[in-house]
Design a protein around this motif. Structure first.
Motif, PDB file in Angstrom:
ATOM      1  N   LEU A  85     -22.726  42.953  71.728  1.00 30.55           N
ATOM      2  CA  LEU A  85     -24.180  43.100  71.812  1.00 30.55           C
ATOM      3  C   LEU A  85     -24.619  43.438  73.231  1.00 30.55           C
ATOM      4  N   GLY A  86     -24.023  42.782  74.213  1.00 30.65           N
ATOM      5  CA  GLY A  86     -24.371  43.070  75.600  1.00 30.65           C
ATOM      6  C   GLY A  86     -24.043  44.499  75.989  1.00 30.65           C
ATOM      7  N   ALA A  87     -22.874  44.980  75.563  1.00 32.94           N
ATOM      8  CA  ALA A  87     -22.492  46.363  75.884  1.00 32.94           C
ATOM      9  C   ALA A  87     -23.431  47.369  75.224  1.00 32.94           C
ATOM     10  N   SER A  88     -23.753  47.132  73.968  1.00 30.80           N
ATOM     11  CA  SER A  88     -24.630  48.068  73.250  1.00 30.80           C
ATOM     12  C   SER A  88     -26.046  48.039  73.806  1.00 30.80           C
ATOM     13  N   LEU A  89     -26.564  46.848  74.092  1.00 29.83           N
ATOM     14  CA  LEU A  89     -27.913  46.750  74.655  1.00 29.83           C
ATOM     15  C   LEU A  89     -27.993  47.461  76.004  1.00 29.83           C
ATOM     16  N   ALA A  90     -26.959  47.312  76.830  1.00 28.33           N
ATOM     17  CA  ALA A  90     -26.969  47.972  78.139  1.00 28.33           C
ATOM     18  C   ALA A  90     -27.029  49.485  77.972  1.00 28.33           C
ATOM     19  N   ARG A  91     -26.264  50.026  77.016  1.00 28.50           N
ATOM     20  CA  ARG A  91     -26.263  51.475  76.807  1.00 28.50           C
ATOM     21  C   ARG A  91     -27.600  51.953  76.256  1.00 28.50           C
ATOM     22  N   ILE A 145     -14.664  60.109  79.808  1.00 27.19           N
ATOM     23  CA  ILE A 145     -14.765  59.166  78.688  1.00 27.19           C
ATOM     24  C   ILE A 145     -15.313  57.808  79.138  1.00 27.19           C
ATOM     25  N   GLY A 146     -16.033  57.788  80.246  1.00 24.70           N
ATOM     26  CA  GLY A 146     -16.631  56.539  80.712  1.00 24.70           C
ATOM     27  C   GLY A 146     -17.959  56.254  80.037  1.00 24.70           C
ATOM     28  N   GLU A 147     -18.840  55.568  80.747  1.00 26.30           N
ATOM     29  CA  GLU A 147     -20.144  55.217  80.205  1.00 26.30           C
ATOM     30  C   GLU A 147     -21.122  56.386  80.254  1.00 26.30           C
ATOM     31  N   GLU A 223     -20.781  55.424  70.788  1.00 26.40           N
ATOM     32  CA  GLU A 223     -19.661  54.523  71.054  1.00 26.40           C
ATOM     33  C   GLU A 223     -18.356  55.013  70.429  1.00 26.40           C
ATOM     34  N   LEU A 224     -18.396  56.183  69.822  1.00 23.08           N
ATOM     35  CA  LEU A 224     -17.155  56.848  69.420  1.00 23.08           C
ATOM     36  C   LEU A 224     -16.386  57.354  70.634  1.00 23.08           C
ATOM     37  N   ILE A 225     -17.077  57.502  71.766  1.00 23.65           N
ATOM     38  CA  ILE A 225     -16.490  58.119  72.944  1.00 23.65           C
ATOM     39  C   ILE A 225     -15.663  57.076  73.694  1.00 23.65           C
ATOM     40  N   ALA A 226     -14.505  56.775  73.181  1.00 24.69           N
ATOM     41  CA  ALA A 226     -13.521  55.915  73.868  1.00 24.69           C
ATOM     42  C   ALA A 226     -14.114  54.590  74.321  1.00 24.69           C
ATOM     43  N   ALA A 227     -14.945  53.977  73.508  1.00 27.21           N
ATOM     44  CA  ALA A 227     -15.513  52.672  73.860  1.00 27.21           C
ATOM     45  C   ALA A 227     -14.500  51.567  73.578  1.00 27.21           C
ATOM     46  N   GLN A 228     -14.581  50.509  74.354  1.00 25.79           N
ATOM     47  CA  GLN A 228     -13.734  49.341  74.142  1.00 25.79           C
ATOM     48  C   GLN A 228     -14.538  48.123  73.708  1.00 25.79           C
ATOM     49  N   ALA A 229     -15.846  48.268  73.651  1.00 31.80           N
ATOM     50  CA  ALA A 229     -16.724  47.181  73.218  1.00 31.80           C
ATOM     51  C   ALA A 229     -18.039  47.798  72.772  1.00 31.80           C
TER      52      ALA A 229
END
Length: 279
Positions: A85-91, A145-147, A223-229
């Motif tokens: 949730l934290g990763a998605s909210l930040a994005r 493939i970063g953020e 988040e298909l782009i090489a996400a880890q969380a």
């Protein structure tokens, strides 16, 4: 000498008054607000959960609400859900806020200056017909493939929704207000700040709400782009193992937080546009 006043029979006067009242337009009755919206909302939620539970019991390939709640508890205890949730909210917040901050001045520029409209609007109309998801391959090639590529596609989703709405807000400013300000001696800068900007606020907030929804809708693909969380990443991993409860947990969390953020924008709209006449 003036002509003597003619007396009007009472029957004629009564008929004339009745005809005058009949010609007057009647005001439409204002809709009566619901007195118990909380009760209606609660009933709607309970009914939705009941239908979901019934479909799961009848054999549709759905997890029951109990299974979803149990899985959510497990993900919360081991910290997975909080991290995702934290990763998605930040994005989402980063892409949405950047898109909005860029869209508002560009929309004002297009709406206020004819030369800017001629230069910028064709490109806006061209690129907004391209789905942000179609930019993903290009974003990976250019940004890696970063953020950055994840935030870029969310940025585009929010930007195009907000810039068009802001542009329409400026274009639709009542010309009577602008002409009245000119008659009173106001310069273009003062007219823009005191007339155009306040009149465009409702349009901007509507565009922000649409852009927020588009940002959440783009999240899973971003988040298909090489996400880890992330919630989208977790749902995609659950798909590989046919883990339906985890997929439902991700869907429900996205829906809840998207709804909360939308309600906050709606509250801001009511506060900032309280001067407008409500119908």
């Amino acid at each position: 000498m003036s002509a003597p006043a003619r007396s009007v029979p009472p029957e004629t006067a009564t008929a004339a008054m009745a005809a005058t009242r009949a010609r007057r337009p009647r005001r439409a009755a204002a809709p009566r607000p619901h007195r118990n919206p909380v009760v209606l909302t609660t009933l709607s939620i309970v009914a939705g959960i009941g239908i979901w539970w019934l479909l799961a019991i009848l054999g549709f390939r759905l997890p029951t609400p109990i299974e979803v709640i149990t899985r959510a508890g497990e993900l919360i205890v081991d910290g997975t859900l909080i991290g995702d949730l934290g990763a998605s909210l930040a994005r989402v917040l980063t892409g949405f806020l950047l898109g909005t901050l860029v869209a508002i001045p560009v929309g004002f520029l297009m709406g206020w200056y004819t030369w800017a409209r001629g230069l910028i609007e064709p490109w806006i109309q061209f690129f907004r017909t391209i789905p942000p998801l179609a930019i993903i391959p290009l974003a990976i090639v250019l940004l890696g493939i970063g953020e950055e590529p994840k935030i870029l596609v969310i940025f585009l989703a929010a930007f195009f929704a907000c810039v068009i709405s802001t542009f329409q807000g400026v274009v639709n400013v009542d010309r009577t207000l602008i002409n009245a300000a000119r008659v009173l001696g106001a310069k273009d800068g003062a007219i823009f700040i005191r007339v155009a900007v306040p009149a465009s606020v409702p349009f901007i907030l509507v565009g922000m709400r649409v852009g927020l929804g588009a940002s959440w809708a783009t999240l899973v693909a971003a988040e298909l782009i090489a996400a880890q969380a992330g919630l989208g990443y977790r749902m995609q991993q659950a798909q590989l193992y046919y883990d339906l409860p985890t997929i439902f947990v991700g869907l429900i969390v996205i829906g809840i937080f998207g709804l909360i953020m939308d309600r906050l924008l709606l509250l801001a709209e009511r506060k900032l546009t309280g001067w407008q006449e409500r119908r």
